[in-house]
Design an enzyme around this catalytic site. Sequence first.
Site, mmCIF file in Angstrom:
data_model
loop_
_atom_site.group_PDB
_atom_site.id
_atom_site.type_symbol
_atom_site.label_atom_id
_atom_site.label_comp_id
_atom_site.label_asym_id
_atom_site.label_seq_id
_atom_site.Cartn_x
_atom_site.Cartn_y
_atom_site.Cartn_z
ATOM 1 N N VAL A 1 7.516 -2.245 7.034
ATOM 2 C CA VAL A 1 7.424 -0.777 7.096
ATOM 3 C C VAL A 1 8.014 -0.211 5.811
ATOM 4 O O VAL A 1 9.134 -0.548 5.423
ATOM 5 C CB VAL A 1 8.200 -0.223 8.313
ATOM 6 C CG1 VAL A 1 8.071 1.298 8.358
ATOM 7 C CG2 VAL A 1 7.702 -0.848 9.601
ATOM 8 N N LYS A 2 7.230 0.670 5.162
ATOM 9 C CA LYS A 2 7.685 1.243 3.885
ATOM 10 C C LYS A 2 8.231 2.638 4.166
ATOM 11 O O LYS A 2 7.531 3.482 4.735
ATOM 12 C CB LYS A 2 6.483 1.314 2.950
ATOM 13 C CG LYS A 2 6.802 1.116 1.495
ATOM 14 C CD LYS A 2 5.481 1.054 0.728
ATOM 15 C CE LYS A 2 5.686 0.943 -0.735
ATOM 16 N NZ LYS A 2 4.413 1.100 -1.461
ATOM 17 N N VAL A 3 9.471 2.857 3.757
ATOM 18 C CA VAL A 3 10.091 4.172 3.959
ATOM 19 C C VAL A 3 10.622 4.680 2.621
ATOM 20 O O VAL A 3 11.029 3.885 1.771
ATOM 21 C CB VAL A 3 11.259 4.126 4.993
ATOM 22 C CG1 VAL A 3 10.778 3.633 6.353
ATOM 23 C CG2 VAL A 3 12.408 3.246 4.502
ATOM 24 N N THR B 1 0.873 -1.178 0.000
ATOM 25 C CA THR B 1 0.000 0.000 0.000
ATOM 26 C C THR B 1 0.904 1.221 0.000
ATOM 27 O O THR B 1 2.120 1.111 0.193
ATOM 28 C CB THR B 1 -0.913 0.041 1.250
ATOM 29 O OG1 THR B 1 -0.084 0.196 2.417
ATOM 30 C CG2 THR B 1 -1.749 -1.219 1.387
#
EC number: 2.2.1.2
Length: 217
Positions: A82-84, A27
Amino acid sequence: MKFFVDTAEIDAIAELNDLGMVDGVTTNPSLIKKSGRDIIEVTKEICDLVDGPVSAEVTATDAETMIAEGRKLVEIAENIAVKVPLTWDGLKACKTLTDDGHMVNVTLCFSANQALLAAKAGASFISPFIGRLDDINLDGMELIEDIRTIYDNFGFETEILAASIRSVNHILDSARIGADVITAPPAVIKAMVNHPLTDKGLDAFLADIKAADIKIL
Ligand code: E4P
């Protein structure tokens, strides 16, 4: 090759998941906005549905807040990645969160050098954006090839997650090159089934079934 679905639409994920075609979900803030749902709520629902990694993106741009947001996101479920973003602060957050033992997906990658930095920072996934490079007349697939070569040269374990996929050919080329994962909108994954000769062949068979009154049940 693993298939991730690039959406926050629960029904679309469930349909593909029932067919065993979902190895994970990605997402981003735009997809969350499109869903009209609360990020925590919808992400939890996705995690309940899917066993594989579910990427949820931080909203901050400084490392400290990204880390705090990441630590909150991983409380949602064990399969959160976790998207960074691929910034210097994003890499700092990546290092800290991976050292904590969490999966991190470094996103918005547009160069092989960026991908090299993400691997050095311990990223679980690197997300090179194919379609957005193609949009500005650069070659998104060339980037996937370069990253594959570099990661293989040195044995980096970061998985190449081919993202910003707009067509079935992007998926085919990613598979040929050896991207570990693709993430694509549900409609693009479903479009992989289409072939005009399949439709034509089926029409001919249906005509013969009718003409010969062939019945099985
Ligand atoms: C995936 O992680 C990305 O958020 C997504 O593939 C971006 O796709 P887009 O360029 O079509 O928005």
